[in-house]
Motif scaffolding. Structure first.
Motif, short mmCIF file in Angstrom:
data_model
loop_
_atom_site.label_atom_id
_atom_site.label_comp_id
_atom_site.label_asym_id
_atom_site.label_seq_id
_atom_site.Cartn_x
_atom_site.Cartn_y
_atom_site.Cartn_z
N ILE A 1 0.85 -1.19 0.00
CA ILE A 1 0.00 0.00 0.00
C ILE A 1 0.88 1.24 0.00
CG2 ILE A 1 -1.71 1.33 1.32
CD1 ILE A 1 -2.86 -1.29 2.33
N LEU A 2 0.49 2.23 -0.80
CA LEU A 2 1.16 3.52 -0.86
C LEU A 2 0.43 4.50 0.05
CD1 LEU A 2 3.00 5.76 -1.97
CD2 LEU A 2 1.56 5.84 -4.02
N LEU A 3 1.12 4.94 1.08
CA LEU A 3 0.58 5.95 2.01
C LEU A 3 1.76 6.69 2.61
CD1 LEU A 3 -2.12 6.98 3.49
CD2 LEU A 3 -1.26 5.63 5.43
N GLY B 1 3.04 -3.10 -10.62
CA GLY B 1 1.77 -2.62 -11.12
C GLY B 1 1.09 -1.66 -10.15
N TYR B 2 0.51 -0.60 -10.70
CA TYR B 2 -0.26 0.40 -9.94
C TYR B 2 -1.54 0.69 -10.71
CZ TYR B 2 4.22 1.72 -7.66
OH TYR B 2 5.41 1.72 -6.98
N ILE B 3 -2.57 1.14 -10.00
CA ILE B 3 -3.68 1.80 -10.69
C ILE B 3 -3.24 3.22 -11.03
CG2 ILE B 3 -6.02 2.70 -10.43
CD1 ILE B 3 -6.69 0.26 -8.74
N GLY B 4 -2.69 3.91 -10.06
CA GLY B 4 -2.08 5.22 -10.24
C GLY B 4 -1.13 5.47 -9.08
N THR B 5 -0.31 6.50 -9.19
CA THR B 5 0.62 6.85 -8.13
C THR B 5 0.18 8.16 -7.49
OG1 THR B 5 2.15 8.20 -9.45
CG2 THR B 5 2.42 5.79 -9.54
N THR C 1 -16.39 -0.17 -8.91
CA THR C 1 -15.53 -0.25 -10.09
C THR C 1 -14.06 -0.13 -9.68
OG1 THR C 1 -17.25 0.69 -11.51
CG2 THR C 1 -14.99 0.77 -12.32
N ALA C 2 -13.77 0.77 -8.74
CA ALA C 2 -12.39 0.92 -8.26
C ALA C 2 -11.87 -0.39 -7.66
CB ALA C 2 -12.32 2.05 -7.23
N TRP C 3 -12.73 -1.07 -6.91
CA TRP C 3 -12.32 -2.36 -6.34
C TRP C 3 -12.13 -3.41 -7.43
CZ3 TRP C 3 -10.73 -4.73 -1.93
CH2 TRP C 3 -10.62 -3.92 -0.79
N LYS C 4 -12.93 -3.35 -8.47
CA LYS C 4 -12.74 -4.27 -9.60
C LYS C 4 -11.39 -4.01 -10.28
CE LYS C 4 -16.65 -6.70 -9.91
NZ LYS C 4 -16.68 -8.19 -9.90
N MET C 5 -11.02 -2.73 -10.39
CA MET C 5 -9.73 -2.38 -10.97
C MET C 5 -8.58 -2.90 -10.11
SD MET C 5 -10.63 1.52 -12.20
CE MET C 5 -9.02 1.88 -12.93
N ILE C 6 -8.76 -2.83 -8.79
CA ILE C 6 -7.77 -3.40 -7.87
C ILE C 6 -7.65 -4.90 -8.12
CG2 ILE C 6 -7.29 -3.94 -5.45
CD1 ILE C 6 -8.64 -1.20 -4.76
N ASP C 7 -8.79 -5.54 -8.25
CA ASP C 7 -8.81 -6.99 -8.52
C ASP C 7 -8.04 -7.32 -9.79
OD1 ASP C 7 -10.49 -9.73 -7.98
OD2 ASP C 7 -10.32 -9.31 -10.14
N THR D 1 5.03 -7.48 -8.32
CA THR D 1 4.64 -6.58 -7.24
C THR D 1 3.50 -5.69 -7.69
OG1 THR D 1 6.97 -6.52 -6.57
CG2 THR D 1 5.51 -4.88 -5.58
N VAL D 2 2.53 -5.48 -6.79
CA VAL D 2 1.44 -4.53 -7.03
C VAL D 2 1.33 -3.62 -5.81
CG1 VAL D 2 -1.07 -4.28 -7.21
CG2 VAL D 2 0.12 -5.95 -8.63
N ILE D 3 1.25 -2.32 -6.07
CA ILE D 3 1.10 -1.33 -5.00
C ILE D 3 -0.18 -0.54 -5.26
CG2 ILE D 3 2.12 0.63 -3.80
CD1 ILE D 3 3.83 -1.86 -3.51
N ILE D 4 -1.04 -0.45 -4.25
CA ILE D 4 -2.31 0.27 -4.37
C ILE D 4 -2.29 1.47 -3.43
CG2 ILE D 4 -4.82 0.12 -4.14
CD1 ILE D 4 -3.70 -1.68 -6.35
N GLN D 5 -2.69 2.64 -3.95
CA GLN D 5 -2.82 3.81 -3.08
C GLN D 5 -3.90 3.56 -2.03
OE1 GLN D 5 -2.22 8.03 -4.50
NE2 GLN D 5 -3.24 7.17 -6.29
#
Length: 497
Positions: free
Chosen positions: A11-13, A389-393, A428-434, A443-447
């Protein structure tokens, strides 16, 4: 085996975005609670932004020193526990609205006064403090002198100081140190407490089996001790003024490009010194973090040079960077490091080759895959294992914000490609995370904002825009066991634990 070679997620925080009672996130109780939340959620990584001391504009990518940490992150309750403060020294002060935004102006006017009280109660003969001074002497003394001198010059940039201070005249510096020893000690103390609290937090996080991904900005601020101390490493003229500055060319996101204003490196001189400056910088970074994300990686192949007096980036041009000569020198001295290459932006065949030759994993952004303004190819079927992988940074809109603000045809293409036909934005955002979790990326990092389903109001940064950048904060109640269960489900589903 490198850490990023295994399948995992994080997680990015940023630290500033943690909850606290005193205006900004710190290395205190809430940081430890978030670490526990990461463990409960099955995460392998905690990604943060640069920890450096911010200057005008509050960007963590513009710091007074590449080594010094942000004093705002020093936790006041921990200082009280150390006996350096009393609760009444700070608990009743005005820290602003503690819910969702950082008020940096308010912090500047209150935080340092509290830290000075702690300094006045500190024993400068403390053995651990003495060891810290000895260990960090190479950068710490100059930093403390620089910050004291800034305060003596109404916080003006060093290039506006008296010529003898500006050029580091030895006799003038010696007299200044003698006359301002107490103030210089204050800035040393600040860094001692920063590193003490950070190292304790990092140890706690690592003992949970979680690695910290930290960010190294490619450039430094002109108004920094790094440029003041070593002007020969930068493209400056005989008056120590910048000749050219950094930025990005115009593109689909900005007609004028991005004018960052940082001084560019004198790569010819850097090569003559066997890249010692960069080796020292990376050595410092790997002591702070477990994994390093190198910002603007394409700038090491070719960098965009803009005339220093220009008001936009339109008239810039590309210059060759050091390429693999730099990374070979780093590897020879420091060995194989866990590095993520931020290879976003204008990626040429030469940049792609540099990434391949380095062996570093690059970055894949799901939002970019469906943005018709983006020229790169970020569609998931082209992802590789050696990538993150990210959805966005932090520089992108949140997933919900992107869904609301993007072109209709871009969103329609995303829905068809990812097979997402729910029209609730949070769902939809959760589907994109999926979908990004299911990718081949190691590696996948999610904001954190995306797990919370927040909109553009919680965006961390809008490049080239002034305003409330870097100020978003999470609420204390945002993290809970229910959210952890949702995160650990998608993490386990795609074997990232």
């Amino acid at each position: 085996m490198k850490k990023l070679d295994k399948r995992g997620s994080g997680i990015l925080l940023h630290i500033s975005s943690l909850p606290s009672n005193y205006g900004i996130g710190t290395f205190g109780e809430e940081a430890y609670r978030f670490a526990d939340f990461l463990k409960e959620s099955g995460q392998s990584y905690w990604q943060i932004l640069p920890l450096g001391q911010t200057s005008f504009g509050d960007s963590p990518y513009q710091s007074f020193s590449i080594n010094a940490g942000n004093p705002y992150f020093i936790d006041l309750d921990l200082l009280a526990k150390d006996g350096l403060l009393k609760k009444e020294d700070y608990i009743s002060l005005n820290w602003g609205d503690n819910s969702t935004q950082v008020d940096y102006g308010l912090l500047y006017n209150t935080r340092y006064e509290v830290l000075k009280k702690a300094f006045e109660n500190f024993d400068l003969n403390d053995i651990n403090y003495k060891e810290f001074l000895k260990k960090e002497k190479e950068w710490l003394d100059d930093y403390a002198i620089f910050m004291t001198m800034k305060r003596r010059n109404n916080n003006s940039s060093w290039d506006n100081w008296d010529i003898k201070f500006k050029t580091r005249d030895k006799k003038t510096l010696a007299n200044f140190i003698k006359e301002n020893s107490a103030d210089i000690d204050f800035w040393r103390f600040i860094q001692y407490k920063f590193y003490e609290q950070w190292n304790n937090l990092k140890d706690y996080v690592n003992n949970l089996g979680i690695d910290i991904i930290g960010d190294v900005p490619i450039y430094v601020a002109y108004d920094s001790v790094d440029v003041w101390k070593n002007p020969e490493f930068f493209q400056l003229d005989e008056n120590l003024e910048m000749v050219s500055v950094a930025g990005c060319p115009p593109d689909g996101f900005s007609a004028d490009g991005q004018l960052w204003g940082n001084p560019l490196y004198n790569w010819e001189y850097m090569e003559k010194t066997k890249y010692k400056w960069w080796i020292n910088r990376l050595e410092s970074a790997i002591s702070l973090y477990n994994i390093v994300r190198m910002d603007h990686f394409r700038g090491f192949e070719s960098y965009y040079s803009i005339p220093a007096k220009d008001k936009t980036a339109v008239n810039g041009h590309w210059e060759k960077g050091p390429g693999m000569k730099l990374f070979n020198a780093i590897k020879k001295k420091l060995g194989d490091l866990d590095i993520i290459a931020e290879d976003l932006g204008f990626v040429t065949d030469e940049v792609a080759k540099l990434l391949k030759d380095s062996g570093f994993p690059g970055m894949k952004l799901l939002e970019f895959a469906f943005d018709s303004r983006e020229g790169g190819d970020y569609l998931p079927h082209n992802y590789t294992q050696n990538s993150v992988g990210y959805i966005g940074t932090h520089d992108n809109d949140t997933a919900v914000g992107w869904l609301v603000n993007s072109k209709t045809e871009d969103i329609e293409y995303m829905r068809m490609y990812l097979d997402i036909y729910t029209f609730d934005d949070k769902a939809t955002a959760w589907k994109m995370i999926d979908r990004i979790m299911s990718s081949v990326c190691n590696t996948v990092i999610i904001q954190m904002q995306d797990y919370l389903g927040l909109g553009s109001e919680s965006r961390m940064n809008t490049p080239s825009a002034l305003g409330s950048n870097w100020s978003w904060r999470m609420k204390k109640e945002d993290i809970n066991s229910e959210l952890a269960k949702g995160i650990i489900h998608v993490t386990g589903l795609y074997k990232r634990m």
